[in-house]
Design a protein around this motif. Structure first.
Motif, PDB file in Angstrom:
ATOM      1  N   UNK A 283      59.453   4.470   1.252  1.00 53.04           N
ATOM      2  CA  UNK A 283      58.345   5.020   2.311  1.00 53.04           C
ATOM      3  C   UNK A 283      57.360   5.286   1.481  1.00 53.04           C
ATOM      4  N   UNK A 284      57.387   5.839   0.038  1.00 55.44           N
ATOM      5  CA  UNK A 284      56.344   6.377  -0.621  1.00 55.44           C
ATOM      6  C   UNK A 284      55.501   5.239  -1.554  1.00 55.44           C
ATOM      7  N   UNK A 285      55.834   3.988  -1.499  1.00 56.62           N
ATOM      8  CA  UNK A 285      55.335   3.082  -2.185  1.00 56.62           C
ATOM      9  C   UNK A 285      54.836   2.125  -1.334  1.00 56.62           C
ATOM     10  N   UNK A 286      55.184   1.979  -0.080  1.00 57.15           N
ATOM     11  CA  UNK A 286      54.452   1.040   0.907  1.00 57.15           C
ATOM     12  C   UNK A 286      53.454   1.648   2.028  1.00 57.15           C
ATOM     13  N   UNK A 287      52.613   0.902   2.200  1.00 58.21           N
ATOM     14  CA  UNK A 287      51.641   1.276   3.423  1.00 58.21           C
ATOM     15  C   UNK A 287      52.136   1.105   4.791  1.00 58.21           C
ATOM     16  N   UNK A 288      53.372   2.113   4.933  1.00 60.63           N
ATOM     17  CA  UNK A 288      54.024   2.058   6.303  1.00 60.63           C
ATOM     18  C   UNK A 288      53.377   3.081   7.373  1.00 60.63           C
ATOM     19  N   UNK A 289      52.830   4.310   6.767  1.00 59.42           N
ATOM     20  CA  UNK A 289      52.161   5.126   7.904  1.00 59.42           C
ATOM     21  C   UNK A 289      51.161   4.588   8.651  1.00 59.42           C
ATOM     22  N   UNK A 290      51.047   4.981   9.743  1.00 61.79           N
ATOM     23  CA  UNK A 290      50.059   4.397  10.605  1.00 61.79           C
ATOM     24  C   UNK A 290      49.212   5.374  11.582  1.00 61.79           C
ATOM     25  N   UNK A 291      48.010   5.426  11.435  1.00 63.20           N
ATOM     26  CA  UNK A 291      47.160   6.430  12.187  1.00 63.20           C
ATOM     27  C   UNK A 291      46.211   5.738  13.214  1.00 63.20           C
ATOM     28  N   UNK A 292      46.147   6.118  14.446  1.00 64.89           N
ATOM     29  CA  UNK A 292      45.469   5.466  15.591  1.00 64.89           C
ATOM     30  C   UNK A 292      44.642   6.497  16.153  1.00 64.89           C
ATOM     31  N   UNK A 293      43.159   5.885  16.190  1.00 61.77           N
ATOM     32  CA  UNK A 293      42.209   7.001  16.462  1.00 61.77           C
ATOM     33  C   UNK A 293      41.479   6.457  17.790  1.00 61.77           C
ATOM     34  N   UNK A 294      41.307   6.974  18.793  1.00 63.74           N
ATOM     35  CA  UNK A 294      40.388   6.619  19.941  1.00 63.74           C
ATOM     36  C   UNK A 294      39.247   7.028  19.752  1.00 63.74           C
ATOM     37  N   UNK A 295      38.196   6.197  19.142  1.00 69.00           N
ATOM     38  CA  UNK A 295      36.779   6.407  18.960  1.00 69.00           C
ATOM     39  C   UNK A 295      35.904   7.069  19.779  1.00 69.00           C
ATOM     40  N   UNK A 296      36.206   6.592  21.114  1.00 73.62           N
ATOM     41  CA  UNK A 296      35.155   7.367  22.113  1.00 73.62           C
ATOM     42  C   UNK A 296      35.387   8.969  22.228  1.00 73.62           C
TER      43      UNK A 296
END
Length: 241
Positions: free
Chosen positions: A134-147
């Motif tokens: 978990x700590x060494x791979x880009x597994x986290x995902x953040x989704x942002x609603x731009x409007x």
């Protein structure tokens, strides 16, 4: 002409006049139910508060049909009745009010539908516990609603699952936000339509003394109040389909 089935909420609430207002609200409900049936619309009484001494304090009716919107907007506001109540021993004329509010019913479909172009999806390394993977791979995902700037983030082992979960969380946040906005909008609409439920803010007057119904907004006067209260509202406010 439109064939679109519209759905609206019609709210009736007794206003000034005490018991007379409650009785008048019941009369208006009967009038509206008859008119809706004559117009081949569907309706359902969702909630009603009856008064033990007679009449109703408030009622909510859901109406479905073609042309509901163009009709209901002219019904909204304060309706006045002028008559001598049966309990009046000195023959005095009383003026009572009932407020009418019309609100569109949202289907709920696509209320939180999110366009791909409105999203910013970022992947990053998780900073939480979970082991070396978990700590060494880009597994986290953040989704942002731009409007709106609303975002959601998930940081488990699976990037694919994180993206799916983040989307679900984001839609829930957007849905909550939309609900709050709708509630505020409905409050504003109610306030404008009711105008404080005062006699001087009336949009229609039902005078039993003169046997007339006057629509102040549409500038129409119809004689034979009994006929109007029997559901013949098209005499004042025709349906535009």
């Amino acid at each position: 002409m439109s064939n679109y089935q519209e759905q609206y909420i019609l709210e009736l609430r007794s206003g000034i006049g005490g018991q007379e207002s409650n009785l008048f609200a019941e009369q208006l409900l009967r009038m509206y139910c008859k008119f809706i049936s004559k117009s081949n619309w569907g309706f359902k009484i969702e909630n009603i508060t009856k008064v033990s001494t007679g009449g109703i304090r408030e009622v909510i009716v859901v109406i479905t049909g073609i042309g509901v919107r163009s009709w209901i907007i002219n019904e909204c506001g304060v309706h006045c009745v002028q008559r001598v109540p049966v309990t009046e021993t000195k023959g005095r004329i009383h003026t009572s009010t009932v407020t009418i509010v019309g609100l569109a019913v949202c289907s709920g479909k696509n209320d939180t539908a999110v366009k791909r172009d409105d999203l910013k999806i970022e992947t990053m390394r998780s900073t939480g516990a979970g082991g070396q993977h978990v700590n060494t791979t880009d597994s986290a995902v953040r989704v942002t609603h731009l409007p709106t700037g609303i975002s959601s983030m998930c940081s488990q082992k699976s990037q694919h699952r994180n993206k799916s979960n983040a989307m679900v969380c984001l839609e829930q946040k957007l849905s909550c936000c939309i609900t709050k906005i709708k509630n505020i909008s409905y409050s504003v609409i109610r306030g404008k339509q009711i105008s404080g439920s005062i006699r001087t803010a009336k949009v229609r007057t039902y005078s039993f003394i003169r046997d007339t119904v006057i629509d102040h907004r549409l500038g129409k006067t119809v004689r034979n109040i009994t006929k109007v209260l029997d559901g013949n509202l098209d005499l004042l406010n025709p349906i535009c389909k």
